[in-house]
Design a protein around this motif. Sequence first.
Motif, PDB file in Angstrom:
ATOM      1  N   PRO A   1     125.571  71.129  51.397  1.00 12.19           N
ATOM      2  CA  PRO A   1     125.360  70.093  52.427  1.00 12.19           C
ATOM      3  C   PRO A   1     126.233  68.872  52.146  1.00 12.19           C
ATOM      4  N   ARG A   2     126.577  68.153  53.234  1.00 10.86           N
ATOM      5  CA  ARG A   2     127.466  66.996  53.111  1.00 10.86           C
ATOM      6  C   ARG A   2     126.908  65.952  52.156  1.00 10.86           C
ATOM      7  N   GLY A   3     127.756  65.535  51.245  1.00 12.76           N
ATOM      8  CA  GLY A   3     127.368  64.511  50.292  1.00 12.76           C
ATOM      9  C   GLY A   3     126.846  65.046  48.969  1.00 12.76           C
ATOM     10  N   GLU A   4     126.747  66.378  48.827  1.00 12.05           N
ATOM     11  CA  GLU A   4     126.203  66.953  47.599  1.00 12.05           C
ATOM     12  C   GLU A   4     127.224  66.995  46.468  1.00 12.05           C
ATOM     13  N   GLY A   5     128.510  66.933  46.797  1.00 14.60           N
ATOM     14  CA  GLY A   5     129.537  66.899  45.766  1.00 14.60           C
ATOM     15  C   GLY A   5     129.928  68.273  45.262  1.00 14.60           C
ATOM     16  N   PHE A   6     129.775  68.495  43.956  1.00  9.84           N
ATOM     17  CA  PHE A   6     130.203  69.759  43.342  1.00  9.84           C
ATOM     18  C   PHE A   6     129.106  70.255  42.409  1.00  9.84           C
ATOM     19  N   ASN A   7     128.909  71.561  42.429  1.00  8.46           N
ATOM     20  CA  ASN A   7     127.887  72.172  41.570  1.00  8.46           C
ATOM     21  C   ASN A   7     128.462  73.447  40.941  1.00  8.46           C
ATOM     22  N   PHE A   8     128.342  73.580  39.617  1.00  7.10           N
ATOM     23  CA  PHE A   8     128.826  74.787  38.915  1.00  7.10           C
ATOM     24  C   PHE A   8     127.655  75.423  38.162  1.00  7.10           C
ATOM     25  N   GLN A   9     127.519  76.738  38.336  1.00  2.00           N
ATOM     26  CA  GLN A   9     126.487  77.486  37.621  1.00  2.00           C
ATOM     27  C   GLN A   9     127.085  78.786  37.105  1.00  2.00           C
ATOM     28  N   GLU A  10     126.356  79.418  36.212  1.00  5.13           N
ATOM     29  CA  GLU A  10     126.775  80.758  35.747  1.00  5.13           C
ATOM     30  C   GLU A  10     125.542  81.651  35.629  1.00  5.13           C
ATOM     31  N   THR A  11     125.752  82.926  35.965  1.00  2.00           N
ATOM     32  CA  THR A  11     124.653  83.923  35.873  1.00  2.00           C
ATOM     33  C   THR A  11     125.120  85.106  35.037  1.00  2.00           C
ATOM     34  N   ILE A  12     125.872  84.808  34.005  1.00  2.00           N
ATOM     35  CA  ILE A  12     126.437  85.870  33.149  1.00  2.00           C
ATOM     36  C   ILE A  12     125.326  86.603  32.410  1.00  2.00           C
ATOM     37  N   VAL A  13     125.429  87.910  32.428  1.00  2.00           N
ATOM     38  CA  VAL A  13     124.457  88.765  31.739  1.00  2.00           C
ATOM     39  C   VAL A  13     125.200  89.639  30.726  1.00  2.00           C
ATOM     40  N   GLY A  14     124.629  89.768  29.548  1.00  2.00           N
ATOM     41  CA  GLY A  14     125.165  90.721  28.562  1.00  2.00           C
ATOM     42  C   GLY A  14     126.461  90.295  27.926  1.00  2.00           C
ATOM     43  N   GLY A  15     126.803  89.011  27.983  1.00  2.00           N
ATOM     44  CA  GLY A  15     127.995  88.521  27.296  1.00  2.00           C
ATOM     45  C   GLY A  15     129.292  88.946  27.926  1.00  2.00           C
ATOM     46  N   ALA A  16     129.278  89.237  29.260  1.00  2.00           N
ATOM     47  CA  ALA A  16     130.524  89.630  29.927  1.00  2.00           C
ATOM     48  C   ALA A  16     131.597  88.569  29.754  1.00  2.00           C
ATOM     49  N   VAL A  17     131.174  87.312  29.747  1.00  2.00           N
ATOM     50  CA  VAL A  17     132.068  86.200  29.386  1.00  2.00           C
ATOM     51  C   VAL A  17     131.381  85.441  28.266  1.00  2.00           C
ATOM     52  N   PRO A  18     131.949  85.423  27.078  1.00  2.00           N
ATOM     53  CA  PRO A  18     131.311  84.722  25.956  1.00  2.00           C
ATOM     54  C   PRO A  18     131.054  83.246  26.275  1.00  2.00           C
ATOM     55  N   ARG A  19     129.986  82.709  25.700  1.00  2.00           N
ATOM     56  CA  ARG A  19     129.554  81.339  25.987  1.00  2.00           C
ATOM     57  C   ARG A  19     130.656  80.306  25.734  1.00  2.00           C
ATOM     58  N   GLN A  20     131.452  80.539  24.689  1.00  2.00           N
ATOM     59  CA  GLN A  20     132.435  79.523  24.338  1.00  2.00           C
ATOM     60  C   GLN A  20     133.558  79.411  25.378  1.00  2.00           C
ATOM     61  N   TYR A  21     133.656  80.406  26.291  1.00  2.00           N
ATOM     62  CA  TYR A  21     134.724  80.362  27.294  1.00  2.00           C
ATOM     63  C   TYR A  21     134.250  79.834  28.654  1.00  2.00           C
ATOM     64  N   ILE A  22     132.932  79.719  28.820  1.00  2.00           N
ATOM     65  CA  ILE A  22     132.418  79.288  30.121  1.00  2.00           C
ATOM     66  C   ILE A  22     132.850  77.853  30.474  1.00  2.00           C
ATOM     67  N   PRO A  23     132.858  76.893  29.507  1.00  2.00           N
ATOM     68  CA  PRO A  23     133.375  75.553  29.872  1.00  2.00           C
ATOM     69  C   PRO A  23     134.806  75.586  30.385  1.00  2.00           C
ATOM     70  N   GLY A  24     135.617  76.526  29.879  1.00  2.00           N
ATOM     71  CA  GLY A  24     136.990  76.661  30.379  1.00  2.00           C
ATOM     72  C   GLY A  24     137.008  77.079  31.837  1.00  2.00           C
ATOM     73  N   VAL A  25     136.065  77.965  32.229  1.00  2.00           N
ATOM     74  CA  VAL A  25     135.968  78.391  33.623  1.00  2.00           C
ATOM     75  C   VAL A  25     135.645  77.179  34.505  1.00  2.00           C
ATOM     76  N   GLU A  26     134.670  76.379  34.091  1.00  2.00           N
ATOM     77  CA  GLU A  26     134.283  75.198  34.874  1.00  2.00           C
ATOM     78  C   GLU A  26     135.454  74.208  34.992  1.00  2.00           C
ATOM     79  N   THR A  27     136.185  74.025  33.893  1.00  2.00           N
ATOM     80  CA  THR A  27     137.338  73.117  33.919  1.00  2.00           C
ATOM     81  C   THR A  27     138.405  73.609  34.896  1.00  2.00           C
ATOM     82  N   GLY A  28     138.659  74.917  34.876  1.00  2.00           N
ATOM     83  CA  GLY A  28     139.655  75.480  35.787  1.00  2.00           C
ATOM     84  C   GLY A  28     139.261  75.296  37.239  1.00  2.00           C
ATOM     85  N   VAL A  29     137.959  75.482  37.543  1.00  2.00           N
ATOM     86  CA  VAL A  29     137.476  75.281  38.914  1.00  2.00           C
ATOM     87  C   VAL A  29     137.671  73.826  39.328  1.00  2.00           C
ATOM     88  N   LYS A  30     137.260  72.898  38.451  1.00  2.00           N
ATOM     89  CA  LYS A  30     137.362  71.469  38.788  1.00  2.00           C
ATOM     90  C   LYS A  30     138.816  71.044  38.999  1.00  2.00           C
TER      91      LYS A  30
END
Length: 681
Positions: free
Chosen positions: A499-528
Amino acid sequence: MTAKVVNGIRNVAIVGPYLSGKTSLLESILFVTGAITRKGSIKDKNTVADSTPEARDRQMSVEVSAASTEYQGLQFNLIDCPGSVEFAQESLNALIGVDAAIVVCEAVSDRALTLSPLFKFLDDWEIPHLVFINKMDRGSSSFMDMLHALKKVSSRPLIPHEYPIGQGEELVGFIDLVTEQAYHYHPGAPSDPVPMPESLKEQEHAARAEMLEELANFDDHLLEELLEEIEPPQEEIVGDLKMELGADLIVPVFMGVAEQDYGVRTLLNALVKEAPDPATTTERRGLVLHAATPLAQVIKTQYTPQGGKLSLVRVWQGKITDGMTLNGMRIGGIYQLQGQQQHSLNEASAGEIVALGRLDGIKTGDTLTTAGKQLEHELPRAEQLKPVFALAITPEKRNDEVKLSSAIGKMVEEDPSLAWEHHGDTHEVILWGQGEIHLQVALDRLRRKYNLPMTTHLPQVPYKETIRKTASSVHGRYKHQSGGHGQFGDVYLDIQPLPRGEGFNFQETIVGGAVPRQYIPGVETGVKEYLHHGPLGYPVVDVAVTLTNGSYHSVDSSEQAFKNAARLAMQTGMSKCEPTLLEPVCQIEVHAPNEFTSKVLQLLSGRRGQILGYDGQSDWQGWDKVTAYLPQAEMHHFIVELRSLTMGVGFFDWEYDHLQEVPDKLAEKLLATNGNGNNHR
């Protein structure tokens, strides 16, 4: 020079619309009182006021000018104020420091409305004021027609103080309604008494009766005399005029031709006898006149051509001496100003208006007192006008960029109705002010005073973009092999609108370590990082991104590789989400006389404005307030058109409110013109 006696002073501002002849009136006052031996003229660029290059280039006042003279044993401190609405802040700041104001206008009844905002400010602040109808030799309206027109725009009763004597269409003299003595004007000399013309006796009696009836509204004794048909003594009439003018209950009206000195001595005589002295004003403001603690207020700040800072102040109480410390700053000189000329003083007493040197860090409107004395309340200051016109500025020489902020900072000190910002989205330096001429004067000062020539252009509109649709499981893979370890990152993203005015929201629903935790901040940085520059070329807002799946390599994966993979996924997915252009929309409140309300509504509608409502202003008879949403892209010349439609008196307040989608046809035109948004214009 030494300080003057308090009761021997009149602090008077000369105010009025552009081209009403204020500077000519000041020049005439200085001439007839002997302060100058030869009158200057605006055309010849040699007046005491309007002495800066910017004023003389335009043959108009662009800032407050101070001058002093003596008349009938009194010192007159005179403040000449700009008439253009674009320099109104200068006038408002100065008016709060005077005891009375002379409102100058031309004898053109159709322009009486231009005085409405000025009358309202004077009455809101209860500043006593007189009206001087100038240029009676060339006006299109008679004195009585002009008086009638002025009454419609003043909340205080206007009363004639004199009645004109004409010969054909020429003004040759006047009748003093207090003494009922007639006078004839003479160029360059005082008027002389003449018998009252028989043909004017009836009109004079009617005008005098009107004056006395208005005075009697505030004096029961005078009312009784009038009811019993007793002729009131002249001393009683003058006493009533003094009392009621000093309390801002009435507005006496005078007339003349300032260029020929007609009516100027009469005006001065009235100021001597009827205008309040500094003690009366100080008492009305609730201050203690002879208190030992110095108290002053800055009504104008200026940086002289020699580089020194001067603060023009009204001394409200106590005594200020050279070298004294005020607000932690040591005074570096006390001066009486005569235009650009400075005359040194040793001290200044309560009631005086003087300039103080070298008060660094002190701004216009500040209350000054001695070091160590804490004020319970600062003196009230004039409202700061919000900027309504902007230009983006760039130094002609790149090396001058480092000097720009310091120079603009000094200009904003001199003129608080200027503002500037370094816009975070468009990366432009934007200079804000009250109109085109206002900013051109500021740019002239940058060039002349600070050797900073500028190039200018219209500010970019800070457009944004968002999406209308969702894209699921958008794949982004980054694989790069070179000598040694490679780079590998693999992600799946869901992208959806918010909705208008909400800005930006990043979440993750990774299951089973498909993407290791230490790499998830890199994903968020790339999106931003991608969102700084979306598919249309603008910053992206109101988007939610969810990391749902991915894969990694035990040796080649890294946070940087996942950041790159996320950027690739966003680049692929965003174009599928139906990107759309957003524009900033402001809420705007337009204030104008109700006779112009329909034109204001048309102006707003013609600029894609959404009218929210309009109503009469409870505190301003005859004025309406219109509230609307207006796209920022439509605001640039809005003030120019509004003033054009409303005889220069309409104004507006605004603030950013929200983002909304640009209409499709307009968005297509913008994107085609701007090369897919790369210029942000």
